[in-house]
Design a protein around this motif. Structure first.
Motif, PDB file in Angstrom:
ATOM      1  N   LEU A   1     -63.042  26.337  33.865  1.00 30.39           N
ATOM      2  CA  LEU A   1     -62.591  26.838  32.572  1.00 30.39           C
ATOM      3  C   LEU A   1     -63.074  28.274  32.372  1.00 30.39           C
ATOM      4  O   LEU A   1     -62.318  29.143  31.922  1.00 30.39           O
ATOM      5  CB  LEU A   1     -63.103  25.933  31.446  1.00 30.39           C
ATOM      6  N   ALA A   2     -64.334  28.521  32.729  1.00 34.90           N
ATOM      7  CA  ALA A   2     -64.886  29.876  32.613  1.00 34.90           C
ATOM      8  C   ALA A   2     -64.138  30.859  33.511  1.00 34.90           C
ATOM      9  O   ALA A   2     -63.989  32.037  33.172  1.00 34.90           O
ATOM     10  CB  ALA A   2     -66.370  29.862  32.954  1.00 34.90           C
ATOM     11  N   ALA A   3     -63.668  30.355  34.663  1.00 37.62           N
ATOM     12  CA  ALA A   3     -62.914  31.198  35.593  1.00 37.62           C
ATOM     13  C   ALA A   3     -61.431  31.233  35.255  1.00 37.62           C
ATOM     14  O   ALA A   3     -60.646  31.860  35.977  1.00 37.62           O
ATOM     15  CB  ALA A   3     -63.102  30.686  37.015  1.00 37.62           C
ATOM     16  N   ARG A   4     -61.050  30.545  34.168  1.00 34.99           N
ATOM     17  CA  ARG A   4     -59.665  30.491  33.690  1.00 34.99           C
ATOM     18  C   ARG A   4     -58.726  29.852  34.713  1.00 34.99           C
ATOM     19  O   ARG A   4     -57.555  30.232  34.827  1.00 34.99           O
ATOM     20  CB  ARG A   4     -59.175  31.875  33.261  1.00 34.99           C
TER      21      ARG A   4
ATOM     22  N   GLY B   1     -56.949  26.937  34.863  1.00 38.71           N
ATOM     23  CA  GLY B   1     -56.575  25.883  33.932  1.00 38.71           C
ATOM     24  C   GLY B   1     -56.231  24.560  34.572  1.00 38.71           C
ATOM     25  O   GLY B   1     -56.644  23.495  34.092  1.00 38.71           O
ATOM     26  N   ASP B   2     -55.459  24.575  35.660  1.00 39.58           N
ATOM     27  CA  ASP B   2     -55.025  23.317  36.272  1.00 39.58           C
ATOM     28  C   ASP B   2     -56.212  22.511  36.803  1.00 39.58           C
ATOM     29  O   ASP B   2     -56.291  21.300  36.579  1.00 39.58           O
ATOM     30  CB  ASP B   2     -54.034  23.595  37.403  1.00 39.58           C
ATOM     31  N   ILE B   3     -57.110  23.190  37.497  1.00 44.03           N
ATOM     32  CA  ILE B   3     -58.267  22.484  38.056  1.00 44.03           C
ATOM     33  C   ILE B   3     -59.179  21.992  36.942  1.00 44.03           C
ATOM     34  O   ILE B   3     -59.654  20.852  36.957  1.00 44.03           O
ATOM     35  CB  ILE B   3     -59.039  23.394  39.033  1.00 44.03           C
ATOM     36  N   ALA B   4     -59.420  22.842  35.945  1.00 45.43           N
ATOM     37  CA  ALA B   4     -60.268  22.435  34.821  1.00 45.43           C
ATOM     38  C   ALA B   4     -59.678  21.228  34.098  1.00 45.43           C
ATOM     39  O   ALA B   4     -60.385  20.257  33.792  1.00 45.43           O
ATOM     40  CB  ALA B   4     -60.449  23.596  33.856  1.00 45.43           C
ATOM     41  N   THR B   5     -58.381  21.261  33.829  1.00 39.50           N
ATOM     42  CA  THR B   5     -57.724  20.141  33.142  1.00 39.50           C
ATOM     43  C   THR B   5     -57.896  18.845  33.920  1.00 39.50           C
ATOM     44  O   THR B   5     -58.213  17.788  33.350  1.00 39.50           O
ATOM     45  CB  THR B   5     -56.224  20.437  32.957  1.00 39.50           C
ATOM     46  N   ASN B   6     -57.681  18.913  35.220  1.00 42.34           N
ATOM     47  CA  ASN B   6     -57.774  17.712  36.051  1.00 42.34           C
ATOM     48  C   ASN B   6     -59.170  17.106  36.017  1.00 42.34           C
ATOM     49  O   ASN B   6     -59.342  15.887  35.855  1.00 42.34           O
ATOM     50  CB  ASN B   6     -57.374  18.049  37.487  1.00 42.34           C
ATOM     51  N   TYR B   7     -60.189  17.954  36.124  1.00 45.62           N
ATOM     52  CA  TYR B   7     -61.547  17.404  36.179  1.00 45.62           C
ATOM     53  C   TYR B   7     -62.077  17.004  34.809  1.00 45.62           C
ATOM     54  O   TYR B   7     -62.918  16.101  34.717  1.00 45.62           O
ATOM     55  CB  TYR B   7     -62.486  18.371  36.912  1.00 45.62           C
TER      56      TYR B   7
ATOM     57  N   LEU C   1     -62.179  18.571  23.708  1.00 40.66           N
ATOM     58  CA  LEU C   1     -61.895  19.917  23.207  1.00 40.66           C
ATOM     59  C   LEU C   1     -61.679  20.886  24.364  1.00 40.66           C
ATOM     60  O   LEU C   1     -60.723  21.692  24.349  1.00 40.66           O
ATOM     61  CB  LEU C   1     -63.045  20.395  22.317  1.00 40.66           C
ATOM     62  N   ASN C   2     -62.542  20.824  25.375  1.00 38.46           N
ATOM     63  CA  ASN C   2     -62.393  21.726  26.516  1.00 38.46           C
ATOM     64  C   ASN C   2     -61.157  21.387  27.347  1.00 38.46           C
ATOM     65  O   ASN C   2     -60.540  22.280  27.936  1.00 38.46           O
ATOM     66  CB  ASN C   2     -63.656  21.701  27.380  1.00 38.46           C
ATOM     67  N   TRP C   3     -60.811  20.103  27.409  1.00 38.60           N
ATOM     68  CA  TRP C   3     -59.570  19.715  28.084  1.00 38.60           C
ATOM     69  C   TRP C   3     -58.380  20.395  27.408  1.00 38.60           C
ATOM     70  O   TRP C   3     -57.488  20.932  28.084  1.00 38.60           O
ATOM     71  CB  TRP C   3     -59.419  18.194  28.037  1.00 38.60           C
ATOM     72  N   LEU C   4     -58.385  20.417  26.073  1.00 32.67           N
ATOM     73  CA  LEU C   4     -57.305  21.077  25.340  1.00 32.67           C
ATOM     74  C   LEU C   4     -57.305  22.575  25.606  1.00 32.67           C
ATOM     75  O   LEU C   4     -56.242  23.184  25.804  1.00 32.67           O
ATOM     76  CB  LEU C   4     -57.448  20.792  23.846  1.00 32.67           C
ATOM     77  N   ARG C   5     -58.482  23.188  25.612  1.00 32.02           N
ATOM     78  CA  ARG C   5     -58.568  24.625  25.900  1.00 32.02           C
ATOM     79  C   ARG C   5     -58.003  24.935  27.287  1.00 32.02           C
ATOM     80  O   ARG C   5     -57.295  25.941  27.484  1.00 32.02           O
ATOM     81  CB  ARG C   5     -60.021  25.080  25.824  1.00 32.02           C
ATOM     82  N   ALA C   6     -58.329  24.081  28.238  1.00 30.00           N
ATOM     83  CA  ALA C   6     -57.830  24.291  29.599  1.00 30.00           C
ATOM     84  C   ALA C   6     -56.307  24.151  29.652  1.00 30.00           C
ATOM     85  O   ALA C   6     -55.624  24.909  30.346  1.00 30.00           O
ATOM     86  CB  ALA C   6     -58.495  23.296  30.550  1.00 30.00           C
ATOM     87  N   ARG C   7     -55.791  23.184  28.910  1.00 27.40           N
ATOM     88  CA  ARG C   7     -54.337  22.987  28.870  1.00 27.40           C
ATOM     89  C   ARG C   7     -53.602  24.182  28.293  1.00 27.40           C
ATOM     90  O   ARG C   7     -52.437  24.466  28.654  1.00 27.40           O
ATOM     91  CB  ARG C   7     -54.011  21.748  28.022  1.00 27.40           C
ATOM     92  N   LEU C   8     -54.262  24.912  27.392  1.00 29.06           N
ATOM     93  CA  LEU C   8     -53.634  26.037  26.716  1.00 29.06           C
ATOM     94  C   LEU C   8     -53.745  27.355  27.480  1.00 29.06           C
ATOM     95  O   LEU C   8     -53.173  28.363  27.063  1.00 29.06           O
ATOM     96  CB  LEU C   8     -54.234  26.210  25.317  1.00 29.06           C
ATOM     97  N   LEU C   9     -54.499  27.347  28.582  1.00 26.97           N
ATOM     98  CA  LEU C   9     -54.602  28.562  29.382  1.00 26.97           C
ATOM     99  C   LEU C   9     -53.248  28.910  29.992  1.00 26.97           C
ATOM    100  O   LEU C   9     -52.494  28.019  30.393  1.00 26.97           O
ATOM    101  CB  LEU C   9     -55.632  28.383  30.503  1.00 26.97           C
ATOM    102  N   PRO C  10     -52.921  30.191  30.082  1.00 31.42           N
ATOM    103  CA  PRO C  10     -51.626  30.580  30.695  1.00 31.42           C
ATOM    104  C   PRO C  10     -51.592  30.176  32.159  1.00 31.42           C
ATOM    105  O   PRO C  10     -52.571  30.307  32.890  1.00 31.42           O
ATOM    106  CB  PRO C  10     -51.595  32.108  30.532  1.00 31.42           C
ATOM    107  N   ARG C  11     -50.452  29.670  32.591  1.00 32.17           N
ATOM    108  CA  ARG C  11     -50.268  29.258  33.986  1.00 32.17           C
ATOM    109  C   ARG C  11     -49.615  30.374  34.789  1.00 32.17           C
ATOM    110  O   ARG C  11     -48.856  31.168  34.280  1.00 32.17           O
ATOM    111  CB  ARG C  11     -49.415  27.979  34.078  1.00 32.17           C
TER     112      ARG C  11
END
Length: 309
Positions: free
Chosen positions: A272-275, A277-283, A299-309
Motif C-alpha cells: 500500500l505504501a508503494a502504491r 494496489g492489486d497486491i495490497a488488495t489481495n493480501y 479500511l486499508n483494503w478499501l484504500r488499496a482498491r481505490l488506488l489508480p490501476r
C-alpha cells in the motif's frame, strides 16, 4: 589442511566484494576447531572472485552461474568435507570463538546449534565500526537478539524466525534429510529450512551474541517482493505439521490465525505504501480470511482498491 575438517563453513556470495573480506577473515580466525572455508560465488560481476582468490588455498572457491543463494548454499553443503556445516553470509562477521563455543554443544550431543546475534549498523559517516570491538561492547550492553532457546522449537519458530542463518551450525545428514534450502523461494529459504529441521531434531541455543548481522541497503530481507514468501512458508508448515511440537506442546489455533493474518497484513501495508494496489488488495483480503473483525484492515483494503490501476 593438516587434518580433516570438523566443520565446513559455507559462504554464498553475489557482488559481495565490498564486505566479503571481513567475513572471510572472521571465518579463518576461528579457534579451537578444524575448519574448511567454502565460498560459492553465484555469478558475481564485481571484484568478489578476485578478492576471494587473493586468499589462495585457505579458501575453496566454487563458481556458478547466478541461480540464487539457496542454490549456492546447497552447492556448498554438497561440496563440504565435514559432517557439520556452518553458514556465514558474505557481508557478516563471526566472533573468533563462535564455532568453538558451538562445537561444545555438538560434543554434548546437539545436532542443531544457533546463537544470539547483534545488528551491525553504520555510523553517521557511513562506516561500520570495528567488528570485534562493536560485538563485544554490544554484548556487554545487552544489544542482542532474543534469548536463545533449547529443545523442540517448531511452534516457537512459527511465531517468529528467531534463528538467523549466520549463527547456524547443523549436521550435514540432517540438512540432506530435509532437502536443504528450497530453491523455489526467492526469500525466506532459511526460515523454511529451520522449520523443517525443527521437526527432525532439537535446537541448542547459545546464549551469547557470536555474530554481527550487517544492515545495509543491499540486504535482501529489506526489499519488497511481489509474493509474500513468509506467508507461503507459514501456510505450508501449518498444513504439513499442524500446531504440535514433537515434545507435545501445542500452539493455540487462534494464535496461529493471528500470525498468518499479521504476515499478510504487514506485507499488504508495504505494498500500500508503494502504491501497488492489486497486491495490497489481495493480501488484505487474505489477512481478513484469518481475522475478519479487523476494522483497520478493512479500511486499508478499501484504500488499496481505490488506488489508480
Amino acid at each position: 589442511m593438516a587434518s580433516a575438517p570438523q566443520i565446513s563453513i559455507v559462504i554464498p556470495s553475489f557482488n559481495s566484494g565490498e564486505y566479503i573480506g571481513e567475513a572471510l577473515d572472521s571465518a579463518l580466525a576461528q579457534v579451537g576447531v578444524q575448519t574448511e572455508v567454502i565460498v560459492v560465488d553465484d555469478g558475481s560481476t564485481d571484484d568478489t572472485v578476485a578478492r576471494v582468490q587473493a586468499y589462495g588455498d585457505r579458501v575453496r572457491l566454487i563458481q556458478q552461474a547466478n541461480q540464487g543463494s539457496a542454490v549456492a548454499r546447497n552447492r556448498g553443503v554438497a561440496e563440504a568435507r565435514a559432517d557439520y556445516i556452518a553458514f556465514l553470509d558474505a557481508d557478516d562477521y563471526w566472533h573468533p570463538q563462535k564455532l568453538s563455543r558451538q562445537w561444545a554443544a555438538v560434543q554434548a550431543g546437539a545436532e542443531l546449534v544457533y546463537a544470539r546475534f547483534t545488528l551491525w549498523h553504520a555510523g553517521a559517516d557511513g562506516r561500520f565500526p570495528p567488528a570485534l570491538a562493536y560485538l563485544t561492547e554490544s554484548q556487554a550492553a545487552g544489544r542482542m537478539s532474543k534469548p536463545a532457546r533449547r529443545g523442540w522449537l517448531y511452534i516457537d519458530l512459527l511465531l517468529d524466525c528467531e534463528v538467523w542463518t549466520s549463527t547456524v551450525l547443523a549436521h550435514k545428514a540432517l540438512l540432506n534429510k530435509v532437502g536443504g534450502f528450497d530453491t523455489s523461494l526467492r526469500k525466506g529459504q532459511d526460515y523454511d529450512l529451520w522449520l523443517k529441521l525443527a521437526n527432525e531434531a532439537e535446537w541448542h541455543g547459545v546464549s551469547e551474541s557470536l555474530a554481527l548481522y550487517r544492515i545495509h541497503d543491499q540486504n535482501i530481507t529489506r526489499s519488497v517482493k511481489a509474493e509474500n514468501f513468509e506467508y507461503r512458508i507459514l501456510s505450508t508448515a501449518y498444513r504439513r505439521w499442524g500446531l504440535v511440537n514433537r515434545d507435545g506442546r501445542r500452539l493455540p489455533a487462534d494464535t496461529m490465525q493471528a500470525r498468518l493474518a499479521r504476515s499478510a497484513r504487514t506485507f499488504a501495508d508495504a505494498h500500500l505504501a508503494a502504491r501497488s494496489g492489486d497486491i495490497a488488495t489481495n493480501y488484505y483480503r487474505i489477512s481478513l480470511t484469518h481475522q475478519p473483525l479487523a476494522p483497520r484492515v478493512w479500511l486499508n483494503w478499501l484504500r488499496a482498491r481505490l488506488l489508480p490501476r
